[in-house]
Design a protein around this motif. Sequence first.
Motif, PDB file in Angstrom:
ATOM      1  N   LEU A  59     -59.885 -73.147 -18.021  1.00  0.00           N
ATOM      2  CA  LEU A  59     -58.938 -72.812 -19.246  1.00  0.00           C
ATOM      3  C   LEU A  59     -58.572 -74.337 -19.558  1.00  0.00           C
ATOM      4  CD1 LEU A  59     -57.526 -70.992 -21.212  1.00  0.00           C
ATOM      5  CD2 LEU A  59     -55.735 -70.468 -19.521  1.00  0.00           C
ATOM      6  N   GLY A  60     -57.436 -75.340 -18.615  1.00  0.00           N
ATOM      7  CA  GLY A  60     -56.368 -76.504 -19.199  1.00  0.00           C
ATOM      8  C   GLY A  60     -57.532 -77.284 -19.046  1.00  0.00           C
ATOM      9  N   ASN A  61     -58.065 -77.498 -18.204  1.00  0.00           N
ATOM     10  CA  ASN A  61     -58.738 -78.632 -17.194  1.00  0.00           C
ATOM     11  C   ASN A  61     -57.767 -79.199 -16.466  1.00  0.00           C
ATOM     12  OD1 ASN A  61     -60.767 -81.214 -18.260  1.00  0.00           O
ATOM     13  ND2 ASN A  61     -61.118 -80.138 -16.090  1.00  0.00           N
ATOM     14  N   ILE A  62     -56.532 -78.795 -16.050  1.00  0.00           N
ATOM     15  CA  ILE A  62     -56.070 -79.644 -14.877  1.00  0.00           C
ATOM     16  C   ILE A  62     -56.047 -78.901 -13.311  1.00  0.00           C
ATOM     17  CG2 ILE A  62     -54.477 -80.152 -16.628  1.00  0.00           C
ATOM     18  CD1 ILE A  62     -52.492 -78.324 -16.080  1.00  0.00           C
ATOM     19  N   CYS A  63     -56.260 -77.257 -13.392  1.00  0.00           N
ATOM     20  CA  CYS A  63     -56.603 -76.899 -11.852  1.00  0.00           C
ATOM     21  C   CYS A  63     -57.568 -77.177 -11.899  1.00  0.00           C
ATOM     22  CB  CYS A  63     -55.730 -75.877 -11.611  1.00  0.00           C
ATOM     23  SG  CYS A  63     -53.727 -75.965 -12.349  1.00  0.00           S
ATOM     24  N   ARG A  64     -58.486 -75.644 -11.867  1.00  0.00           N
ATOM     25  CA  ARG A  64     -59.607 -75.345 -10.700  1.00  0.00           C
ATOM     26  C   ARG A  64     -61.207 -75.997 -11.627  1.00  0.00           C
ATOM     27  NH1 ARG A  64     -59.396 -69.122 -13.920  1.00  0.00           N
ATOM     28  NH2 ARG A  64     -58.944 -70.794 -15.230  1.00  0.00           N
ATOM     29  N   SER A  65     -61.078 -76.846 -12.614  1.00  0.00           N
ATOM     30  CA  SER A  65     -62.061 -77.519 -12.502  1.00  0.00           C
ATOM     31  C   SER A  65     -62.507 -78.284 -12.382  1.00  0.00           C
ATOM     32  CB  SER A  65     -62.589 -77.663 -14.383  1.00  0.00           C
ATOM     33  OG  SER A  65     -61.636 -78.128 -15.519  1.00  0.00           O
ATOM     34  N   PRO A  66     -61.318 -79.197 -12.645  1.00  0.00           N
ATOM     35  CA  PRO A  66     -60.910 -80.930 -11.616  1.00  0.00           C
ATOM     36  C   PRO A  66     -61.183 -80.423 -10.334  1.00  0.00           C
ATOM     37  CG  PRO A  66     -58.855 -80.443 -12.976  1.00  0.00           C
ATOM     38  CD  PRO A  66     -59.826 -79.328 -13.003  1.00  0.00           C
ATOM     39  N   VAL A  67     -61.204 -79.478 -10.078  1.00  0.00           N
ATOM     40  CA  VAL A  67     -61.056 -79.488  -8.787  1.00  0.00           C
ATOM     41  C   VAL A  67     -62.836 -79.045  -7.642  1.00  0.00           C
ATOM     42  CG1 VAL A  67     -60.355 -78.403  -6.128  1.00  0.00           C
ATOM     43  CG2 VAL A  67     -58.649 -78.939  -7.780  1.00  0.00           C
ATOM     44  N   ALA A  68     -62.924 -78.304  -8.697  1.00  0.00           N
ATOM     45  CA  ALA A  68     -64.357 -77.881  -9.045  1.00  0.00           C
ATOM     46  C   ALA A  68     -64.838 -78.794  -8.567  1.00  0.00           C
ATOM     47  CB  ALA A  68     -64.474 -77.080  -9.926  1.00  0.00           C
ATOM     48  N   GLU A  69     -64.612 -79.815  -9.972  1.00  0.00           N
ATOM     49  CA  GLU A  69     -65.818 -81.296 -10.147  1.00  0.00           C
ATOM     50  C   GLU A  69     -65.587 -82.130  -9.100  1.00  0.00           C
ATOM     51  OE1 GLU A  69     -65.723 -85.314 -12.668  1.00  0.00           O
ATOM     52  OE2 GLU A  69     -64.096 -83.903 -13.670  1.00  0.00           O
ATOM     53  N   TRP A  83     -54.958 -77.985 -24.879  1.00  0.00           N
ATOM     54  CA  TRP A  83     -52.951 -78.227 -24.441  1.00  0.00           C
ATOM     55  C   TRP A  83     -52.854 -79.505 -23.453  1.00  0.00           C
ATOM     56  CZ3 TRP A  83     -55.863 -73.438 -22.781  1.00  0.00           C
ATOM     57  CH2 TRP A  83     -55.293 -72.358 -23.470  1.00  0.00           C
ATOM     58  N   HIS A  84     -54.036 -79.889 -22.404  1.00  0.00           N
ATOM     59  CA  HIS A  84     -53.748 -80.718 -21.594  1.00  0.00           C
ATOM     60  C   HIS A  84     -54.059 -81.841 -21.812  1.00  0.00           C
ATOM     61  CE1 HIS A  84     -51.329 -78.238 -19.641  1.00  0.00           C
ATOM     62  NE2 HIS A  84     -51.755 -77.520 -19.598  1.00  0.00           N
ATOM     63  N   VAL A  85     -54.997 -81.994 -22.978  1.00  0.00           N
ATOM     64  CA  VAL A  85     -56.471 -83.646 -23.187  1.00  0.00           C
ATOM     65  C   VAL A  85     -55.437 -84.482 -23.343  1.00  0.00           C
ATOM     66  CG1 VAL A  85     -58.003 -84.548 -24.687  1.00  0.00           C
ATOM     67  CG2 VAL A  85     -57.784 -81.832 -24.880  1.00  0.00           C
ATOM     68  N   GLY A  86     -56.138 -85.609 -22.391  1.00  0.00           N
ATOM     69  CA  GLY A  86     -55.538 -86.693 -21.415  1.00  0.00           C
ATOM     70  C   GLY A  86     -55.163 -86.760 -20.390  1.00  0.00           C
ATOM     71  N   GLU A  87     -54.244 -85.426 -19.529  1.00  0.00           N
ATOM     72  CA  GLU A  87     -53.660 -85.768 -18.600  1.00  0.00           C
ATOM     73  C   GLU A  87     -54.186 -85.981 -17.970  1.00  0.00           C
ATOM     74  OE1 GLU A  87     -51.032 -81.920 -19.140  1.00  0.00           O
ATOM     75  OE2 GLU A  87     -50.614 -82.401 -20.606  1.00  0.00           O
ATOM     76  N   PRO A  88     -53.932 -86.182 -16.874  1.00  0.00           N
ATOM     77  CA  PRO A  88     -54.309 -85.700 -14.658  1.00  0.00           C
ATOM     78  C   PRO A  88     -54.002 -84.464 -14.839  1.00  0.00           C
ATOM     79  CG  PRO A  88     -52.351 -86.709 -14.399  1.00  0.00           C
ATOM     80  CD  PRO A  88     -52.532 -86.832 -16.283  1.00  0.00           C
ATOM     81  N   PRO A  89     -54.758 -84.324 -13.523  1.00  0.00           N
ATOM     82  CA  PRO A  89     -54.857 -82.561 -13.109  1.00  0.00           C
ATOM     83  C   PRO A  89     -53.505 -81.954 -12.746  1.00  0.00           C
ATOM     84  CG  PRO A  89     -56.885 -83.777 -11.798  1.00  0.00           C
ATOM     85  CD  PRO A  89     -56.335 -85.086 -12.850  1.00  0.00           C
ATOM     86  N   ALA A 120     -56.209 -83.458  -2.212  1.00  0.00           N
ATOM     87  CA  ALA A 120     -56.478 -84.647  -1.209  1.00  0.00           C
ATOM     88  C   ALA A 120     -56.382 -84.718   0.284  1.00  0.00           C
ATOM     89  CB  ALA A 120     -55.292 -86.254  -2.120  1.00  0.00           C
ATOM     90  N   GLN A 121     -55.605 -83.932   0.931  1.00  0.00           N
ATOM     91  CA  GLN A 121     -55.128 -82.814   1.847  1.00  0.00           C
ATOM     92  C   GLN A 121     -56.803 -82.708   2.200  1.00  0.00           C
ATOM     93  OE1 GLN A 121     -52.929 -79.014   1.410  1.00  0.00           O
ATOM     94  NE2 GLN A 121     -51.004 -80.512   1.116  1.00  0.00           N
ATOM     95  N   HIS A 122     -57.701 -82.658   1.854  1.00  0.00           N
ATOM     96  CA  HIS A 122     -59.244 -82.212   1.879  1.00  0.00           C
ATOM     97  C   HIS A 122     -59.607 -83.743   1.383  1.00  0.00           C
ATOM     98  CE1 HIS A 122     -58.332 -77.713   2.797  1.00  0.00           C
ATOM     99  NE2 HIS A 122     -57.600 -78.063   2.109  1.00  0.00           N
ATOM    100  N   GLY A 123     -59.027 -84.464   1.657  1.00  0.00           N
ATOM    101  CA  GLY A 123     -59.705 -86.126   1.712  1.00  0.00           C
ATOM    102  C   GLY A 123     -60.814 -85.585   0.392  1.00  0.00           C
ATOM    103  N   VAL A 124     -60.618 -85.144  -0.833  1.00  0.00           N
ATOM    104  CA  VAL A 124     -61.121 -85.116  -1.648  1.00  0.00           C
ATOM    105  C   VAL A 124     -60.868 -85.514  -3.354  1.00  0.00           C
ATOM    106  CG1 VAL A 124     -62.354 -83.862  -3.761  1.00  0.00           C
ATOM    107  CG2 VAL A 124     -62.438 -83.755  -1.813  1.00  0.00           C
ATOM    108  N   ASP A 125     -60.649 -87.253  -3.997  1.00  0.00           N
ATOM    109  CA  ASP A 125     -59.839 -87.534  -4.843  1.00  0.00           C
ATOM    110  C   ASP A 125     -60.347 -86.894  -6.162  1.00  0.00           C
ATOM    111  OD1 ASP A 125     -57.935 -89.274  -5.838  1.00  0.00           O
ATOM    112  OD2 ASP A 125     -59.137 -90.965  -5.491  1.00  0.00           O
ATOM    113  N   ILE A 126     -59.246 -86.784  -6.864  1.00  0.00           N
ATOM    114  CA  ILE A 126     -59.285 -85.996  -7.978  1.00  0.00           C
ATOM    115  C   ILE A 126     -58.711 -87.358  -9.095  1.00  0.00           C
ATOM    116  CG2 ILE A 126     -60.521 -84.084  -7.500  1.00  0.00           C
ATOM    117  CD1 ILE A 126     -57.475 -82.872  -8.477  1.00  0.00           C
ATOM    118  N   ALA A 127     -57.612 -87.761  -8.740  1.00  0.00           N
ATOM    119  CA  ALA A 127     -56.308 -88.182  -9.043  1.00  0.00           C
ATOM    120  C   ALA A 127     -56.559 -89.491 -10.442  1.00  0.00           C
ATOM    121  CB  ALA A 127     -55.452 -89.292  -8.659  1.00  0.00           C
ATOM    122  N   GLY A 128     -57.833 -89.616 -10.621  1.00  0.00           N
ATOM    123  CA  GLY A 128     -58.433 -90.141 -11.911  1.00  0.00           C
ATOM    124  C   GLY A 128     -59.091 -90.133 -12.752  1.00  0.00           C
ATOM    125  N   LEU A 129     -59.199 -88.671 -12.820  1.00  0.00           N
ATOM    126  CA  LEU A 129     -59.734 -87.361 -13.842  1.00  0.00           C
ATOM    127  C   LEU A 129     -58.807 -86.947 -14.490  1.00  0.00           C
ATOM    128  CD1 LEU A 129     -61.425 -84.540 -11.146  1.00  0.00           C
ATOM    129  CD2 LEU A 129     -62.709 -87.028 -12.458  1.00  0.00           C
TER     130      LEU A 129
END
Length: 158
Positions: free
Chosen positions: A8-18, A44-50, A59-68
């Motif tokens: 929906l907003g590209n800040i929770c599910r899809s960035p984690v999946a990516e 709603w969230h265009v340009g925002e980080p996850p 990050a707890q699982h070793g996956v860095d999505i902070a730059g998305l």
Amino acid sequence: MRLLVVCLGNICRSPVAEGVLRARIEASSLRGLIELDSAGTGDWHVGEPPDRRSIANAAQHGVDIAGLRARQLAAADYRECDWLLCADRANLRDVRARAPKDATAQSALLLDWCGTVADGEIPDPYTGGPAQFEHVFQLLDRAADGAIARLRRELQLR
């Protein structure tokens, strides 16, 4: 092959999946063969980080999505991607309803496409707490195994 994960907003599910899929692809024989991105149906969230909770959980699982950064699904995605992989049925309906006449991308539910859960949905953790974000991560972690297997079959790799 080019895959786009959509929620929906590209800040929770899809960035984690990516992030999870990218990590698995980079560690496999598929490295360099798959392009991966994520987008939301909403703007709603265009340009925002996850969401900070998604960043922390990944990050707890070793996956860095902070730059998305969030972006909205664009008409060009329907021509430039092979698959638009949706988090839930509402996203899938929206993706299909917005498809331009010259669309070539196929669309499906992500969990179904990965062979994890037939007609399965990834619940939106946005209004939940840590347990909901962990549940989403675990679903996507299992789905990544199925995605790798499917992509290897489709690209005829071991």
